[in-house]
Write an enzyme that holds these catalytic residues in place. Structure first.
Site, PDB file in Angstrom:
ATOM      1  N   LYS A  13       0.807  -1.092  -0.125  1.00  0.00           N
ATOM      2  CA  LYS A  13      -0.103   0.003   0.053  1.00  0.00           C
ATOM      3  C   LYS A  13       0.886   1.201   0.034  1.00  0.00           C
ATOM      4  O   LYS A  13       0.944   2.124  -0.641  1.00  0.00           O
ATOM      5  CB  LYS A  13      -0.987  -0.188   1.185  1.00  0.00           C
ATOM      6  CG  LYS A  13      -1.916   1.042   1.207  1.00  0.00           C
ATOM      7  CD  LYS A  13      -2.839   0.755   2.638  1.00  0.00           C
ATOM      8  CE  LYS A  13      -3.569   1.951   2.756  1.00  0.00           C
ATOM      9  NZ  LYS A  13      -4.482   2.048   3.871  1.00  0.00           N
ATOM     10  N   GLU A  30      10.820  -4.461   4.911  1.00  0.00           N
ATOM     11  CA  GLU A  30      10.764  -5.839   4.217  1.00  0.00           C
ATOM     12  C   GLU A  30      10.486  -6.013   2.714  1.00  0.00           C
ATOM     13  O   GLU A  30      11.232  -6.493   2.116  1.00  0.00           O
ATOM     14  CB  GLU A  30       9.907  -6.719   4.959  1.00  0.00           C
ATOM     15  CG  GLU A  30      10.084  -6.659   6.435  1.00  0.00           C
ATOM     16  CD  GLU A  30       9.488  -5.730   7.282  1.00  0.00           C
ATOM     17  OE1 GLU A  30       9.187  -4.715   6.862  1.00  0.00           O
ATOM     18  OE2 GLU A  30       9.282  -5.860   8.660  1.00  0.00           O
ATOM     19  N   GLY A  40      -4.904  -2.294   5.251  1.00  0.00           N
ATOM     20  CA  GLY A  40      -3.961  -3.302   4.856  1.00  0.00           C
ATOM     21  C   GLY A  40      -4.688  -4.871   4.882  1.00  0.00           C
ATOM     22  O   GLY A  40      -4.855  -5.594   4.023  1.00  0.00           O
ATOM     23  N   ARG A  41      -5.059  -5.104   6.220  1.00  0.00           N
ATOM     24  CA  ARG A  41      -5.719  -6.478   6.343  1.00  0.00           C
ATOM     25  C   ARG A  41      -7.106  -6.596   5.734  1.00  0.00           C
ATOM     26  O   ARG A  41      -7.607  -7.751   6.009  1.00  0.00           O
ATOM     27  CB  ARG A  41      -5.711  -6.743   7.975  1.00  0.00           C
ATOM     28  CG  ARG A  41      -6.273  -5.429   8.676  1.00  0.00           C
ATOM     29  CD  ARG A  41      -6.001  -5.614  10.205  1.00  0.00           C
ATOM     30  NE  ARG A  41      -6.272  -4.648  11.062  1.00  0.00           N
ATOM     31  CZ  ARG A  41      -5.985  -3.393  11.231  1.00  0.00           C
ATOM     32  NH1 ARG A  41      -4.801  -3.120  10.543  1.00  0.00           N
ATOM     33  NH2 ARG A  41      -6.530  -2.544  12.018  1.00  0.00           N
ATOM     34  N   GLU A  49      -5.009  -7.080  14.844  1.00  0.00           N
ATOM     35  CA  GLU A  49      -4.739  -6.026  14.567  1.00  0.00           C
ATOM     36  C   GLU A  49      -5.552  -5.064  14.759  1.00  0.00           C
ATOM     37  O   GLU A  49      -5.379  -3.780  14.840  1.00  0.00           O
ATOM     38  CB  GLU A  49      -3.693  -5.875  13.325  1.00  0.00           C
ATOM     39  CG  GLU A  49      -2.827  -5.051  13.078  1.00  0.00           C
ATOM     40  CD  GLU A  49      -2.125  -5.057  11.673  1.00  0.00           C
ATOM     41  OE1 GLU A  49      -0.851  -4.557  11.728  1.00  0.00           O
ATOM     42  OE2 GLU A  49      -2.565  -5.679  11.018  1.00  0.00           O
ATOM     43  N   HIS A  89      -3.703 -34.177  16.832  1.00  0.00           N
ATOM     44  CA  HIS A  89      -2.932 -34.463  17.178  1.00  0.00           C
ATOM     45  C   HIS A  89      -1.860 -33.872  18.126  1.00  0.00           C
ATOM     46  O   HIS A  89      -0.582 -34.240  18.101  1.00  0.00           O
ATOM     47  CB  HIS A  89      -2.104 -35.289  16.112  1.00  0.00           C
ATOM     48  CG  HIS A  89      -3.148 -36.418  15.599  1.00  0.00           C
ATOM     49  ND1 HIS A  89      -2.939 -37.551  15.853  1.00  0.00           N
ATOM     50  CD2 HIS A  89      -4.212 -36.340  14.805  1.00  0.00           C
ATOM     51  CE1 HIS A  89      -4.084 -38.293  15.347  1.00  0.00           C
ATOM     52  NE2 HIS A  89      -4.731 -37.395  14.730  1.00  0.00           N
ATOM     53  N   LYS A 111       9.212  -0.685  14.530  1.00  0.00           N
ATOM     54  CA  LYS A 111       9.716  -0.470  13.336  1.00  0.00           C
ATOM     55  C   LYS A 111      10.691   0.765  13.380  1.00  0.00           C
ATOM     56  O   LYS A 111      11.651   0.553  12.724  1.00  0.00           O
ATOM     57  CB  LYS A 111       8.595   0.012  12.557  1.00  0.00           C
ATOM     58  CG  LYS A 111       7.846  -0.906  11.694  1.00  0.00           C
ATOM     59  CD  LYS A 111       6.781  -0.057  10.691  1.00  0.00           C
ATOM     60  CE  LYS A 111       5.605  -0.998  10.371  1.00  0.00           C
ATOM     61  NZ  LYS A 111       4.948  -0.079   9.477  1.00  0.00           N
TER      62      LYS A 111
HETATM   63  C1  G6Q Z   1      -2.718  -4.412   8.056  1.00  0.00           C
HETATM   64  C2  G6Q Z   1      -1.305  -3.635   8.428  1.00  0.00           C
HETATM   65  C3  G6Q Z   1      -0.168  -4.202   8.057  1.00  0.00           C
HETATM   66  C4  G6Q Z   1       0.204  -3.831   6.344  1.00  0.00           C
HETATM   67  C5  G6Q Z   1       1.720  -4.092   6.320  1.00  0.00           C
HETATM   68  C6  G6Q Z   1       2.198  -4.005   4.630  1.00  0.00           C
HETATM   69  O1  G6Q Z   1      -3.797  -4.040   8.153  1.00  0.00           O
HETATM   70  O2  G6Q Z   1      -1.437  -2.266   8.100  1.00  0.00           O
HETATM   71  O3  G6Q Z   1      -0.016  -5.685   7.850  1.00  0.00           O
HETATM   72  O4  G6Q Z   1      -0.654  -4.504   5.690  1.00  0.00           O
HETATM   73  O5  G6Q Z   1       2.489  -3.393   7.149  1.00  0.00           O
HETATM   74  O6  G6Q Z   1       2.268  -2.578   4.592  1.00  0.00           O
HETATM   75  P1  G6Q Z   1       2.316  -1.985   2.937  1.00  0.00           P
HETATM   76  O7  G6Q Z   1       1.043  -2.736   2.135  1.00  0.00           O
HETATM   77  O8  G6Q Z   1       2.070  -0.309   3.181  1.00  0.00           O
HETATM   78  O9  G6Q Z   1       3.707  -2.684   2.428  1.00  0.00           O
END
Ligand code: G6Q
Length: 553
Positions: free
Chosen positions: A206, A212, A271-272, A357, A388, A516
């Site tokens: 996003k 990462e 994001g989620r 989250e 199991h 972070k």
């Molecule tokens: C989800 C969070 C988080 C996000 C990641 C990746 O709701 O905001 O998990 O999706 O940190 O972020 P980017 O899509 O900006 O790389």
């Protein structure tokens, strides 16, 4: 509005939970021969049987009163209307617009977002179809055989969960891989067997600034440049072997991805909650856009149910209220998600992010510390494997863990005998949790096997089960795109309702920021080979040891 714990319904629920029979599910069944039927709902192709929870008609009434006193219906309306309910980021929350299949406009500040949503969907369709039918190829003319999604968190778990769920529908598409971890092992192991000429990378981010993801994206670009036959320039390689799903067009451009390969979305998609947006591109590439559309349709069907169904038959609402009952009144600290489907093996992880989250918060919307428990710990694994491993704890542990069993009546893989065994285990486990096994039943069985007296008494305690352990079962006919869409939307709305009751903002995630920021400082220290004085003793010592091990000191 009165504080949550001061509301009449909250106090009534506290008193209701203090009754000696509050956890007696077996008793509820004994007194109502129609309980299973009366405590089941159907919506969007899913059946929810919540009869194996310790809820009576009175409990449901009180929980519905709590929802009413907490203005859940008004808050739901505010979300669907595009109001800025993400109060700490001043944003609307409109993942429901991404799957809106009606002509209903959905406006942000008076502007309908649906034309933009449809335009991106149209581009996703065209792009995914041209990759799948081989019209769009790599720089040397080879069709794309492998697609690697580079993303993390919401830009990884959603598409990964859906892709795994829909694997039986992935014939004739490129193979899909996911790289999320900044641990170089993830990228290195993924590309090891890939043909660079036939590999397409999608950078899903996003923000397009996530450490990462950008580290992995740069290394993937490097791998292509090094290994691609006839790689002429960075521009041509990136232009033909990369695409992006992002809201940050400046950064995608700076990375070298041409605008026609960038699929956008908007700041009102968390994001989620983003798998329904351009972040779903890898799903469309792997299973085809038609399936992706079915996924959206399933979610839309659940949205419509959630928006319109009366409270007492509203599936996400009731699932959420039962969760509140377990968390706040019966003191269950965790909640297990148990899909009896190998294809849903990522679902517990996705729901863990979605729920924890969103609702892992201790400050309410007014900025005050909450005085009640909010989101539980979500965990789980696919059945039958969990049986199991950790089911021992579910059956005989000292903590009561409400469980969601999720299962489809038919298999997409054939192998009918396997599926019957799977189904039998799923149903038997919820039955065992409910029914338990008394000491007398165990003694009788031991006696029949010739074990008597003190030895029988000693063993009986270990072999008996308390029972009355709660579970819900979500049943569907098939695990297909429509039902998976409905399932994920069900949980999204469940999380929404719980956040609405707890008066927290389910749509921000400030809790991930501190680590972070510190990681950047530690990274500087590791690069410089010493620990800066700002760290605590333990952190400084760890940095020093690592530097020494890496020969940096
Ligand atoms: C989800 C969070 C988080 C996000 C990641 C990746 O709701 O905001 O998990 O999706 O940190 O972020 P980017 O899509 O900006 O790389």
């Amino acid at each position: 509005m009165a504080r949550l714990t001061e509301r009449n319904s909250w106090k009534a629920l506290e008193a209701h939970a203090a009754r000696p029979q509050a956890r007696d599910i077996v008793g509820l069944f004994a007194s109502d021969p129609r309980r299973a039927e009366r405590y089941s709902l159907e919506a969007a192709g899913l059946i929810l049987d919540f009869s194996k929870n310790p809820v009576s008609d009175q409990t449901v009434q009180l929980l519905l009163a709590l929802a009413a006193e907490s203005s859940v219906a008004e808050q739901t309306q505010a979300m669907f209307d595009g109001r800025r309910i993400n109060v700490t980021e001043n944003r609307p929350v409109l993942h429901i617009a991404l799957r809106n299949q009606s002509q209903r406009p959905i406006c942000v500040d008076g502007r309908d977002v649906m034309p933009d949503v449809r335009a991106v969907l149209h581009r996703l369709r065209e792009f995914s179809e041209s990759v799948r039918n081989g019209t769009l190829r790599g720089s040397t003319g080879k069709p794309f055989a492998d697609v690697v999604n580079i993303g993390i968190g919401g830009s990884d778990l959603g598409p990964l969960t859906i892709y795994s769920a829909l694997r039986p529908f992935a014939q004739r598409g490129p193979r899909l891989h996911f790289v999320s971890n900044v641990d170089g092992a993830h990228l290195a192991a993924t590309v090891a067997d890939l043909d660079p000429e036939a590999t397409l990378f999608i950078v899903s981010s996003k923000t397009f600034t996530t450490q990462e993801t950008m580290t992995n994206a740069r290394s993937a670009r490097e791998w292509l440049l090094t290994n691609l036959n006839g790689a002429e320039s960075l521009d041509s390689v990136v232009g033909q072997h990369f695409a992006a799903a992002s809201t940050n067009l400046d950064e995608t451009g700076a990375f070298g991805i041409p605008p026609e390969r960038v699929f956008g979305f908007w700041d009102w998609v968390g994001g989620r909650y983003s798998l329904w947006s351009a972040i779903g591109l890898p799903i469309a590439l792997a299973v085809g856009f038609r399936q992706f559309d079915r996924l959206l349709a399933g979610a839309y069907a659940m949205d419509e149910h959630f928006r319109n169904a009366p409270a007492h038959v509203n599936m996400p609402l009731l699932l959420a209220l039962i969760g509140v009952w377990h968390t706040n009144f019966l003191d269950s600290p965790t909640h297990a998600v148990l899909p009896y489907a190998q294809d849903l093996s990522w679902l517990p992880m996705h729901l863990q992010q979605l729920d924890m989250e969103s609702n892992g918060k201790s400050i309410d919307r007014a900025g005050d510390t909450v005085e009640y428990t909010t989101g539980p710990i979500i965990w789980g694994a696919p059945g039958t494997n969990g049986q199991h491993a950790f089911f021992q704890h579910l059956h005989q542990g000292t903590q009561v863990t409400p469980c969601d069993f999720i299962v489809a009546a038919k298999s997409e893989w054939g192998m009918a005998e396997h599926h019957e065994i799977l189904l039998a285990n799923c149903i038997a486990q919820s039955e065992a949790l409910l029914r338990g096994r008394t000491k007398d039943e165990v003694l009788e069985e031991l006696q029949a096997r010739g074990i008597k007296g003190q030895e029988a008494q000693r063993l009986a305690a270990h072999r008996s089960f308390p029972g009355n352990r709660p579970s819900s079962t979500i049943l569907m006919e098939r695990l297909d795109a429509h039902s998976v869409g409905a399932l994920i939307a069900l949980y999204e709305h469940k999380v929404f309702v719980q956040g609405a009751i707890w008066n927290i903002n389910s749509f921000d995630q400030w809790g991930v920021e501190l680590g972070k920021g510190l990681a950047k400082e530690v990274l500087n220290d590791l690069r410089a080979g010493h620990a800066s004085p700002d760290h605590d003793q333990s952190t400084a010592a760890l940095i020093k040891r690592i530097c020494a091990m890496r020969g940096k000191q």
